[in-house]
Structures are given as structure tokens and as C-alpha cells.
Design an enzyme around this catalytic site. Structure first.
Site, mmCIF file in Angstrom:
data_model
loop_
_atom_site.group_PDB
_atom_site.id
_atom_site.type_symbol
_atom_site.label_atom_id
_atom_site.label_comp_id
_atom_site.label_asym_id
_atom_site.label_seq_id
_atom_site.Cartn_x
_atom_site.Cartn_y
_atom_site.Cartn_z
ATOM 1 C CG ASP A 349 -1.760 1.210 1.371
ATOM 2 O OD1 ASP A 349 -2.701 1.353 0.569
ATOM 3 O OD2 ASP A 349 -1.487 2.024 2.267
ATOM 4 C CD GLU A 385 -2.276 2.319 -3.331
ATOM 5 O OE1 GLU A 385 -3.423 2.721 -3.601
ATOM 6 O OE2 GLU A 385 -1.849 2.201 -2.165
#
Length: 708
Positions: A349, A385
Site C-alpha cells: 500500500d 501501489e
């Protein structure tokens, strides 16, 4: 009660049972003392000060202590927020290396290291003891009968990812026993595994399963919760509320069994991990773990005012990846989930935040260098990401070799194309061919591109074609949260409708998106629930909705049976045809042009695309020839790979278009396999003569297979 505390060992960190007793070890560079706190079943506490410290590790060994023992730490040191130190021994702290956690946070002023009554509260020391409000760490028995289970190491070009949430996928599943719904055991239930296998899924990407809590603030006050879990408070512990078995170490065994069952079904497990920040928030957040253990070591502080935190994540803090111990914590966690829990890979993330050694993103940051050199992590799947919220944080295409990326540009390009927005055909062509403009120059392959249309963050596929605007009223933020630029189109009516024409168009658009995704080069990722038309009623930021807004409605399998079957057929078709999942780039520069052996691009009238046409923003029509005899890479035994050849007709225009087969392709017959105006694959295929017109209804896709 007398408890013997022996000197113990520096390594490994955390609590480690050896069959006769348990060693405890905690790193704190700036602490002046550390107490090990043991708790019985009535929460009575025994405090044992460590007398041993080596290399900033405080440690001790207790004979006779074993699995199920609950514990925590209290850390002594300076209370000096102005210089970055926030030690407070009144606060029981979670061991960063704990393998299981029992209980939940009870929200009270006691969990904060500072006093709320001061005009500048975060500077004032709190004398409140928080032990009654804190969950407890648990000593764990790591033994488990894996039998012959091991990581699957499925090649990237054979991978189909299914992004999902442990609780949300199974909470409403009618075929799963109620006591297992929303749990690791529920995710591994035969009903779920059968669904994934019938879809053709090869990997589940699980939203965060590291232990997290709903911290105090507006969410709890408004009756909401931290449903998504992107606020980890421990990087080794499976989230306890997803366990049906218990929380005194049983959740570890249940997680392992889930992985084992999925592996037996041929499905890899990828974890969405949040190593960029923790759930302790900013200077006004609670003191739960790292802040009280050594704030200035674990967090990036503002250099000229260390009372405050650098925030590249929008969540209040950023981990200090520049410090060796923080890097060690992350790497130890990654290795643990691979070696002890058998997971097959990770999606990082806001990965750009991990690369910030200074203020700029550096793709050669120490974090990436260390991962590349680690033998345990050498062959697991690594997905970034590739953005954060700081300046220069959008780094799509800039991650190193061996990394794949969530390709946000693919998502935006394909959405814009099918909703009829102005966007050049050239950009669509790059996206369709694996985004060589992003990944080819630094030596990566098409598998660097994780292609997706939808993900947990944003609209579902059904909502993408049903809403122009977000409808986040249930989040109780006046719809100020969530993305405003969704590249969505409601097909004429906002939200639910009974208009049959609009419903048919929406169904066609869903098939257009799915077909484009599965026929593109790169690695496709499907959002769980999209295969049967799940809707969040226009909510594009359901992070706080632990309810029917987010929980998948399995009854939709019946009402959207055509969509589900179409998705299954698409994935099966991709698995059968290597021409849609090449391991190497299409040849030739530029990527378009007549005469290229493996791919060719044409207009609807059969003429070759010109250089000028690639730059035209209003063009929405093209045909693509994929040559099954032009696959350059060999099979696993060195054999030549030959596939069938295909013609793809794209019509994203608002009017019907007649397509003509290009010269050189008319002599042989063709079979129509997909027409997205039809609810299913066309079986047996409709024969198409090389000289006949192929009409495409507005906003539709047709796939032809060349006959032998």
C-alpha cells in the site's frame, strides 16, 4: 507469585517459546528501562523489569511460560515531545513482534500518552494507566502440520488476481455455516474455493489482515468502523476478529489452514500490506505500540520540529524507513509471512512512501535494495501501489525490476475509452499491449502491469456504469470523502432504473470492461463481486462500512447469472490462449504499423492506422490483429508456442459501426467468439466470411478467431 526472569537472548525479537520457556526481546534505542508485563486470565498484572540490554535490545527469559500467556511492555524514558520522545510507562504497549493479539482497544482517555486537559494536550504527560483498555499480546506455539504444502510460484503470465476482503467476501454467504462467515476459515470453505476455481482465479489478494483497530475519533462517534483495515498496529499478527477459532494463538493456526487449503486448490495468497504508516496517527493519536517504544526511531518526524510527524500517507504518520531497525522490522515481517505462514506475495500500500529516504521518491531506496538481495523474498510476488499523497508521489512505471505495479493509467485509460471521453487511441493501444511506454525502457516485461478496472478503493464495476457521481452519504462526511474524478458514466440515469434500454447498455458496458481487461497484455486483477454485479449503491469509499454496503451479496449470482458465466468464459478463454498473455513485448517500433508480424492495427474500413490517427482524441474505433504464430518466447521445455490468431473490433462510439476485414485477412474464414452485445460467448461460433461486413452496435466489442 514469584516469577523467575533469566537474562535470556537478544535474538529473536518478540516472544519465542522453546518448549521449556519463553524468551522476550524488545528493541528501544532511547529507552531508560523496559518492563515485561504478564497478565493472568483475570487481567492481574505482574511487572518484571528487564536487567539485560545489548545493542539496544532489552531481553529476558522466563522458564515455564508458554503458549497462551498474555503480555505487554511498559517502556521508560524521557517525555519530551518537542524533541521527539514520547515515553510513558503508564501505557501498556503492544509488542511489535507479537504473533497473536487477544482483545480489542477499549476507547478511553487512558490510551493516549498525553493529557487531554492541557491547552496543548500532546505536550502534557498523562498519568492514566491504560492496561484495562489495551489488548494483550500472546505467546504462540508456531508448530503446524503443513504436510507437503509450499509456495506455488505460479508464473506471472498465468496469474489471475481476485482482490477481496476476508470478512466482506463471506459474511453473507448462504452456504457457509454462520459461525465461519467473515473468517479465515470461511474464506477457505469449499463453497468459496469452488467459486474461485470455477472462475479460474489463481491468486486471492487479501485486503489488510495485519492486526488493526478502529481508533478513537469521528468513525466510532458516528457508529462507523475501520472496515478496510489500512491502519496496522502490528505487522506479524493475523487480525484477531477474522478468526472463528479464538485469539490466544488459534488465529495463527486458522490462518495457516486457510493458506494450506487455498494452495491445495491451486490458489496463491497475496497480502495487501501497509508498511508506510501505523494506526497510531499523528501527534494527537493514541500511544499503542511504536510511539511509546521509541517514537523518534520508528516514525519520520519533522526535522526542525520533531513534535510533529511527516505524513506522506494522509494517515497522520510515516514510518522511518531510513532507520536500520525499522527496515529490519519490515523485512522480518515479510520473511515471517513467507516462511511461517506460506503466503505467496505482497501488495504494498502507498509504496512510494517506503522509497522516501529524503523528501523525494528514490526508486533505489534502501528498502528496495534490501528486498532484492533477500533470498527468502527473491521469488515471491511483489506488487506496488505506486503512489502516495506527498509531492512527487505518483510513481507509476518507476519501480525497479522484479516489481509489478497497480497500473492506474491502465484503469483511467480504459474507463475513459469506454465512456466515450476524449483520449487518444495511442494511449489505449499502449494500455492494451501491457503499457510498454511505462515498463519497457527499464527492462521489465508486460507482467509489470497489474491491469484493473476497479479495486476496493472506488466504484465497483456495476457502479462504474450506473453512477456519474459518488454517493458516500453513509460515510457521514457530507460526501466530501472519496475520489471525485471517477471516469464513470451512468448510461443516462443516475443509480437504479427499470429502463430496459439503459439496463441493456449497462450490461454491455460491463462486458466491454471485462473483455478488455482479460484480453489485454499484463496481469488482470478482478475486484471480488464484480463477476456477479455487486453494488455499493454509488459509495466509492466504503472504508468505514462494515455492513451490507460492503458485504458481498451472493444472491446476485442468480440474478446476474449471465454476467457470472460470461466472466468465467472470459477467464477460461484467457487461460487457453497464450497470445493474450505474452511474456515479452510485441516487436517493432513504434508499437503500431502495418507489417508487424505479431500485431497489426487497422481502421474500421480495413485500412492501416496512420501515425496521425493515433493522436486523434475523438477517434473511438479500431481493429487489432493478434498473430498466434508470432509469440517469440518458448514454452517451459523450450518448445515453440503457437496459438490461434484473432481480430478484435472495438467500437466505443455512440453509433453503430460497420467493420471490414483488412486486406490480407479476407481469404480465410473467421469465427465470431465474443460479441459484447450478447450476454454469453457465442458457442458454437458464428462464421464470418472474409468479404462480409461485420456490424458492431454502439459501444461494443467483437472478437473473431481465424479458422485453419
Amino acid at each position: 507469585m514469584y516469577v523467575a526472569l533469566w537474562p535470556g537472548e537478544v535474538y529473536p525479537l518478540g516472544s519465542n517459546w522453546d518448549g521449556k520457556g519463553t524468551n522476550f526481546a524488545l528493541f528501544s534505542e532511547n529507552a531508560t528501562g523496559v518492563d515485561l508485563c504478564l497478565f493472568d486470565e483475570k487481567d492481574n498484572e505482574i511487572r518484571l523489569p528487564f536487567s539485560e540490554k545489548n545493542n539496544f535490545v532489552w531481553h529476558g527469559y522466563i522458564p515455564g511460560i508458554g503458549p497462551g500467556q498474555r503480555y505487554g511492555f511498559r517502556v521508560h524514558g524521557p517525555w519530551s515531545p518537542e524533541t521527539g520522545h514520547r515515553f510513558n510507562p503508564n501505557k501498556l504497549l503492544i509488542d511489535p513482534y507479537a504473533k497473536a493479539i487477544d482483545g480489542e482497544i477499549k476507547h478511553s482517555r487512558a490510551i493516549f500518552g498525553y493529557s487531554w486537559d492541557d491547552p496543548q494536550p500532546d505536550l502534557a504527560f498523562s498519568n492514566l494507566d491504560n492496561a484495562h483498555s489495551m489488548p494483550k499480546c500472546v505467546v504462540v506455539d508456531q508448530s503446524f502440520d503443513w504436510e507437503d504444502d509450499k509456495l506455488l510460484y505460479r508464473p506471472w503470465h498465468e496469474t489471475i488476481i481476485y482482490e477481496t476482503h476476508v470478512k466482506g467476501l463471506t459474511k453473507l454467504h448462504p452456504d457457509i455455516p454462520p459461525e465461519l462467515r467473515g473468517t479465515y476459515a470461511g474464506l477457505a470453505h469449499p463453497a468459496v474455493i469452488k467459486h474461485l476455481q470455477q472462475l479460474g482465479i489463481t491468486a486471492v489478494e487479501l485486503m489488510p489482515v495485519h492486526q488493526f483497530f478502529s481508533c478513537p475519533g469521528y468513525l466510532l462517534e458516528k457508529g462507523l468502523s475501520n472496515y478496510w483495515g489500512y491502519d496496522s498496529i502490528n505487522y506479524f499478527t493475523p487480525h484477531s476478529s477474522y478468526s472463528a477459532s479464538g485469539t490466544l494463538g488459534e488465529q495463527v493456526t486458522e490462518f495457516k489452514q486457510m493458506v494450506k487449503d487455498l494452495h491445495f486448490a491451486g490458489i496463491e495468497v497475496i497480502l495487501d500490506v501497509v508498511y508506510n504508516h501505523t494506526g497510531e496517527g499523528n501527534h494527537l493519536g493514541p500511544t499503542l505500540s511504536l510511539r511509546g517504544i521509541d517514537n523518534s526511531v520508528y516514525y519520520r518526524l519533522v526535522e526542525d520540529d520533531p513534535r510533529y510527524y511527516m505524513d506522506f500517507t494522509g494517515c497522520g504518520n510515516s514510518l522511518n524507513v531510513r532507520h536500520a531497525q525499522v527496515l529490519k522490522l519490515i523485512m522480518d515481517s515479510l520473511r515471517y509471512w513467507v516462511t511461517e505462514m506460506h503466503v505467496d506475495g505482497f501488495r504494498f500500500d502507498l509504496a512510494s512512501a517506503l522509497a522516501r529516504e529524503l523528501y523525494a521518491v528514490d526508486s533505489l531506496a534502501a528498502f528496495f535494495d534490501i528486498i532484492h538481495q533477500d533470498p527468502v523474498l527473491a521469488d515471491v510476488k511483489l506488487i506496488a501501489e505506486p503512489w502516495d499523497v506527498g509531492d512527487g508521489g505518483y510513481q507509476v512505471g518507476n519501480f525497479p525490476l522484479r516489481w509489478s505495479e497497480w497500473n492506474g493509467r491502465y484503469r483511467d485509460t480504459v474507463r475513459s475509452f469506454w465512456r466515450g471521453a476524449e483520449n487518444s487511441l495511442g494511449q489505449f493501444a499502449y494500455s492494451f499491449t501491457g503499457s510498454p511506454d511505462l515498463y519497457q525502457t527499464n527492462g521489465r516485461s508486460p507482467n509489470a502491469s497489474i491491469n484493473f478496472i476497479t479495486a476496493h478503493d472506488g466504484f465497483t464495476l456495476n457502479d462504474l456504469v450506473s453512477y456519474n457521481e459518488k454517493h458516500n452519504e453513509a460515510n457521514k462526511e457530507d460526501s466530501q470523502d472519496g475520489e471525485n474524478h471517477n471516469n464513470s458514466w451512468n448510461c443516462g440515469v443516475e443509480g437504479d432504473t427499470n429502463d430496459p434500454e439503459i439496463l441493456r447498455l449497462r450490461e454491455r458496458q460491463r462486458r466491454n470492461f471485462l473483455a478488455t481487461l482479460m484480453l489485454s497484455q499484463g496481469v488482470p486483477m478482478l475486484l471480488g463481486g464484480d463477476e456477479f454485479g455487486f453494488s455499493q449503491k454509488g459509495n466509492n469509499n466504503a472504508y468505514c462500512q462494515d455492513n451490507e454496503i460492503s458485504w458481498k451479496d451472493w444472491d446476485l449470482q442468480e440474478s446476474n447469472a449471465d454476467l457470472l458465466n460470461f466472466t468465467r468464459e472470459l477467464i477460461y478463454f484467457r487461460h487457453q490462449h497464450p497470445v493474450f498473455r505474452r511474456r515479452k513485448w510485441f516487436q517493432g517500433e513504434p508499437i503500431y504499423g502495418f507489417g508487424i508480424g505479431d500485431i497489426s492495427w487497422f481502421n474500421a474500413d480495413g485500412s492501416e492506422m496512420t501515425d496521425e490517427q493515433w493522436l486523434v482524441n475523438y477517434a473511438k474505433v479500431m481493429s487489432i490483429f493478434l498473430n498466434g504464430e508470432g509469440i517469440a518466447t518458448p514454452g517451459p521445455h523450450g518448445e515453440r508456442i503457437i496459438d490461434e490468431s484473432f481480430l478484435l473490433f472495438y467500437n466505443a462510439h455512440y453509433e453503430p459501426i460497420d467493420f471490414v476485414l483488412p486486406n490480407g485477412f479476407k481469404e480465410r474464414g473467421w469465427e465470431m467468439v465474443i460479441d459484447t452485445n450478447e450476454p454469453r460467448f457465442i458457442l458454437p461460433g458464428k462464421l464470418v466470411s472474409g468479404y462480409q461486413i461485420v456490424p458492431l452496435i454502439e459501444r461494443s466489442l467483437v472478437l473473431l478467431r481465424r479458422l485453419a
